[in-house]
Design a protein around this motif. Structure first.
Motif, PDB file in Angstrom:
ATOM      1  N   GLY A   1       5.595   1.000  -3.737  1.00 29.73           N
ATOM      2  CA  GLY A   1       4.596   0.438  -3.342  1.00 29.73           C
ATOM      3  C   GLY A   1       3.821  -0.640  -4.257  1.00 29.73           C
ATOM      4  N   THR A   2       2.976  -1.208  -4.769  1.00 26.28           N
ATOM      5  CA  THR A   2       2.707  -2.431  -5.561  1.00 26.28           C
ATOM      6  C   THR A   2       0.897  -2.331  -5.132  1.00 26.28           C
ATOM      7  OG1 THR A   2       2.700  -3.591  -7.384  1.00 26.28           O
ATOM      8  CG2 THR A   2       2.915  -4.429  -5.480  1.00 26.28           C
ATOM      9  N   GLN A   3       0.460  -1.781  -5.972  1.00 23.05           N
ATOM     10  CA  GLN A   3      -1.326  -1.396  -6.061  1.00 23.05           C
ATOM     11  C   GLN A   3      -1.430  -3.218  -5.774  1.00 23.05           C
ATOM     12  OE1 GLN A   3      -3.582  -0.155  -4.969  1.00 23.05           O
ATOM     13  NE2 GLN A   3      -4.992  -1.588  -4.848  1.00 23.05           N
ATOM     14  N   VAL A   4      -2.316  -3.896  -5.796  1.00 18.94           N
ATOM     15  CA  VAL A   4      -2.815  -5.177  -5.476  1.00 18.94           C
ATOM     16  C   VAL A   4      -4.950  -5.062  -5.489  1.00 18.94           C
ATOM     17  CG1 VAL A   4      -3.414  -7.680  -4.516  1.00 18.94           C
ATOM     18  CG2 VAL A   4      -0.752  -6.827  -5.185  1.00 18.94           C
ATOM     19  N   THR A   5      -5.820  -5.673  -6.342  1.00 19.74           N
ATOM     20  CA  THR A   5      -6.879  -5.556  -6.259  1.00 19.74           C
ATOM     21  C   THR A   5      -7.507  -6.812  -6.316  1.00 19.74           C
ATOM     22  OG1 THR A   5      -7.259  -3.401  -7.451  1.00 19.74           O
ATOM     23  CG2 THR A   5      -9.102  -4.139  -7.473  1.00 19.74           C
TER      24      THR A   5
ATOM     25  N   THR B   1      -7.269  -6.227  -0.932  1.00 25.21           N
ATOM     26  CA  THR B   1      -6.842  -4.940  -1.474  1.00 25.21           C
ATOM     27  C   THR B   1      -6.557  -4.474  -1.196  1.00 25.21           C
ATOM     28  OG1 THR B   1      -9.352  -6.119  -3.428  1.00 25.21           O
ATOM     29  CG2 THR B   1      -7.694  -3.648  -3.182  1.00 25.21           C
ATOM     30  N   ALA B   2      -4.964  -4.172  -1.738  1.00 22.58           N
ATOM     31  CA  ALA B   2      -4.267  -2.694  -1.066  1.00 22.58           C
ATOM     32  C   ALA B   2      -3.062  -2.418  -1.738  1.00 22.58           C
ATOM     33  CB  ALA B   2      -4.274  -3.216   0.868  1.00 22.58           C
ATOM     34  N   VAL B   3      -2.137  -1.337  -1.046  1.00 19.20           N
ATOM     35  CA  VAL B   3      -1.075  -1.583  -1.897  1.00 19.20           C
ATOM     36  C   VAL B   3      -0.039  -2.330  -0.619  1.00 19.20           C
ATOM     37  CG1 VAL B   3       0.322   0.403  -1.948  1.00 19.20           C
ATOM     38  CG2 VAL B   3      -1.729   0.894  -2.567  1.00 19.20           C
ATOM     39  N   TYR B   4       0.910  -2.733  -1.413  1.00 22.68           N
ATOM     40  CA  TYR B   4       1.587  -3.566  -0.805  1.00 22.68           C
ATOM     41  C   TYR B   4       3.128  -2.894  -1.376  1.00 22.68           C
ATOM     42  CZ  TYR B   4      -1.754  -7.751  -0.218  1.00 22.68           C
ATOM     43  OH  TYR B   4      -2.899  -8.493  -0.351  1.00 22.68           O
ATOM     44  N   TYR B   5       4.074  -2.775   0.104  1.00 25.22           N
ATOM     45  CA  TYR B   5       4.678  -2.157   0.612  1.00 25.22           C
ATOM     46  C   TYR B   5       5.682  -3.697   0.533  1.00 25.22           C
ATOM     47  CZ  TYR B   5       2.433   1.698   0.491  1.00 25.22           C
ATOM     48  OH  TYR B   5       2.026   3.038  -0.170  1.00 25.22           O
ATOM     49  N   CYS B   6       6.988  -3.188   0.191  1.00 25.40           N
ATOM     50  CA  CYS B   6       8.203  -4.754   0.557  1.00 25.40           C
ATOM     51  C   CYS B   6       8.820  -3.413   1.705  1.00 25.40           C
ATOM     52  CB  CYS B   6       8.963  -4.683  -0.786  1.00 25.40           C
ATOM     53  SG  CYS B   6      11.089  -5.581  -0.221  1.00 25.40           S
ATOM     54  N   ALA B   7       9.704  -4.005   2.617  1.00 27.08           N
ATOM     55  CA  ALA B   7      10.351  -3.510   3.393  1.00 27.08           C
ATOM     56  C   ALA B   7      11.324  -4.118   4.059  1.00 27.08           C
ATOM     57  CB  ALA B   7       9.360  -2.785   5.040  1.00 27.08           C
ATOM     58  N   ALA B   8      12.588  -3.713   4.251  1.00 25.21           N
ATOM     59  CA  ALA B   8      13.638  -4.559   5.375  1.00 25.21           C
ATOM     60  C   ALA B   8      14.469  -3.279   6.239  1.00 25.21           C
ATOM     61  CB  ALA B   8      14.558  -4.033   3.907  1.00 25.21           C
ATOM     62  N   GLY B   9      15.092  -3.714   7.539  1.00 28.70           N
ATOM     63  CA  GLY B   9      15.262  -3.090   8.818  1.00 28.70           C
ATOM     64  C   GLY B   9      15.553  -4.537   9.329  1.00 28.70           C
ATOM     65  N   GLY B  10      15.309  -3.834  10.957  1.00 26.52           N
ATOM     66  CA  GLY B  10      15.789  -4.561  12.206  1.00 26.52           C
ATOM     67  C   GLY B  10      14.624  -5.668  12.297  1.00 26.52           C
TER      68      GLY B  10
ATOM     69  N   SER C   1       7.411  -5.778  -7.169  1.00 26.96           N
ATOM     70  CA  SER C   1       6.821  -5.750  -9.302  1.00 26.96           C
ATOM     71  C   SER C   1       5.421  -6.673  -8.557  1.00 26.96           C
ATOM     72  CB  SER C   1       7.704  -6.014 -10.196  1.00 26.96           C
ATOM     73  OG  SER C   1       8.329  -7.568  -9.621  1.00 26.96           O
ATOM     74  N   GLY C   2       4.767  -6.792  -9.383  1.00 22.92           N
ATOM     75  CA  GLY C   2       4.063  -8.111  -9.678  1.00 22.92           C
ATOM     76  C   GLY C   2       2.239  -7.826  -9.316  1.00 22.92           C
ATOM     77  N   GLY C   3       1.950  -6.899  -8.488  1.00 24.26           N
ATOM     78  CA  GLY C   3       0.914  -6.409  -8.553  1.00 24.26           C
ATOM     79  C   GLY C   3      -0.173  -6.483  -9.456  1.00 24.26           C
ATOM     80  N   GLY C   4      -1.504  -6.285  -9.600  1.00 22.99           N
ATOM     81  CA  GLY C   4      -2.234  -6.117 -10.022  1.00 22.99           C
ATOM     82  C   GLY C   4      -3.891  -6.363 -10.004  1.00 22.99           C
ATOM     83  N   LEU C   5      -4.771  -7.054 -11.348  1.00 23.17           N
ATOM     84  CA  LEU C   5      -5.995  -7.232 -11.158  1.00 23.17           C
ATOM     85  C   LEU C   5      -5.943  -8.089 -10.958  1.00 23.17           C
ATOM     86  CD1 LEU C   5      -8.475  -5.933 -10.557  1.00 23.17           C
ATOM     87  CD2 LEU C   5      -9.342  -5.580 -12.825  1.00 23.17           C
ATOM     88  N   VAL C   6      -7.177  -9.113 -10.023  1.00 21.02           N
ATOM     89  CA  VAL C   6      -6.967 -10.883 -10.359  1.00 21.02           C
ATOM     90  C   VAL C   6      -8.236 -10.726  -9.057  1.00 21.02           C
ATOM     91  CG1 VAL C   6      -6.185 -11.168  -7.877  1.00 21.02           C
ATOM     92  CG2 VAL C   6      -6.287 -13.148  -9.156  1.00 21.02           C
TER      93      VAL C   6
END
Length: 121
Positions: free
Chosen positions: A114-118, A91-100, A7-12
């Protein structure tokens, strides 16, 4: 398996700030690293920052150094990406990921939606 919700993406406007949050659920004890990736249209998915889930290690891409801060709250199973001094090229779609871990997307087995940041100029 770990479920991740961003959460937390948006236009800035350029120069502004955004705070992205990622809440993990499920088999969170399996998490070694949490990371934020981003993908702009026509470009590859790239690492922005990553943080070790149970230690103090973190890593930033050159594009994020000095502007972005990754943190985590294990009690809340949350990872946060604080982004300051934003630029239109962020500006992009931001993804959180978990792993090694690692700097490539294939090092992570679990992904958020994913959450859009513009960032406008």
């Amino acid at each position: 398996q770990v479920q991740l919700v961003e959460s937390g993406g948006g236009l800035v406007q350029a120069g502004g700030s955004l705070r992205l949050s990622c809440v993990a659920s499920g088999w969170t004890s399996s998490i070694v690293w949490m990371a934020w990736f981003r993908q702009a249209p026509g470009k590859d998915r790239e690492l922005v920052a990553r943080i070790r889930w149970n230690a103090e290690n973190s890593y930033y891409a050159d594009s994020a150094k000095g502007r972005f801060t990754i943190s985590r709250d294990n009690a809340k199973n949350t990872a946060v990406l604080q982004m300051n001094s934003l630029k239109p090229e962020d500006t992009a779609v931001y993804y959180c990921a978990a792993g090694g871990g690692g700097n490539n997307w294939y090092g992570y087995s679990d992904w958020g939606q994913g959450t859009q940041v513009t960032v406008s100029s």
